[in-house]
Design a protein around this motif. Sequence first.
Motif, mmCIF file in Angstrom:
data_model
loop_
_atom_site.group_PDB
_atom_site.id
_atom_site.type_symbol
_atom_site.label_atom_id
_atom_site.label_comp_id
_atom_site.label_asym_id
_atom_site.label_seq_id
_atom_site.Cartn_x
_atom_site.Cartn_y
_atom_site.Cartn_z
ATOM 1 N N UNK B 85 0.715 -1.099 0.029
ATOM 2 C CA UNK B 85 0.126 0.264 0.032
ATOM 3 C C UNK B 85 1.509 1.600 -0.070
ATOM 4 N N UNK B 86 2.030 0.935 0.348
ATOM 5 C CA UNK B 86 2.993 2.196 0.097
ATOM 6 C C UNK B 86 2.697 2.977 -1.196
ATOM 7 N N UNK B 87 3.025 4.673 -1.213
ATOM 8 C CA UNK B 87 3.011 5.243 -2.759
ATOM 9 C C UNK B 87 2.594 6.636 -2.346
ATOM 10 N N UNK B 88 2.195 7.470 -3.383
ATOM 11 C CA UNK B 88 2.038 8.599 -3.321
ATOM 12 C C UNK B 88 0.230 9.377 -3.712
ATOM 13 N N UNK B 89 -0.802 9.120 -2.690
ATOM 14 C CA UNK B 89 -1.813 9.194 -3.264
ATOM 15 C C UNK B 89 -2.773 10.809 -3.151
#
Lengths: 112, 112
Positions: B85-89
């Motif tokens: 789920x890591x990331x840039x939202x």
Amino acid sequence: DQQVKQNSPSLSVQEGRISILNCDYTNSMFDYFLWYKKYPAEGPTFLISISSIKDKNEDGRFTVFLNKSAKHLSLHIVPSQPGDSAVYFCAARDTGFQKLVFGTGTRLLVSP
Amino acid sequence: SQTIHQWPATLVQPVGSPLSLECTVEGTSNPNLYWYRQAAGRGLQLLFYSVGIGQISSEVPQNLSASRPQDRQFILSSKKLLLSDSGFYLCAWSASGTGELFFGEGSRLTVL
């Protein structure tokens, strides 16, 4: 299934020269195309768009070309400036749908 | 003028913990709202979009959910975060019937 493709992950250009960023799509129902510019750790900002009824749209140093038969669009930046260095995303809208499909982006580096 | 805000800007969470990212839009009514994610080395992936209160469309089966409790509020949640789920939202809005999206500042999520 990647409906919008940017096959060049990166592009390096010298200041003052032309930058050409390319985008291909597969869905013939796309009716509106956009280019976004994104700096690290920021949200993308709208740059320029084109409707499927046109083949060219110009805004200052930025021109977008659309070739519907080839399902291809391109963004030309002339002259390129160091401040143009960013990731550029092309996006397409499906007729009747309220959403955009984005490509994977092209990182542009303009060197002085 | 219209503005969009999302928070928190940065979040570091352990695997299995819950998540809540919030987005609000000001200066417009009945906007279309979107959650996108930019994972490392990938483009902008549409996660959810909403054309009205309580109306959520999911684009990709995943560990996340979205809710729209008010006209100009959009929330991205998870009950148990995964490493992936890591990331840039990115939250975005558009006026109904138009193609242009306006993005928030983004939220960097790191799941450890």
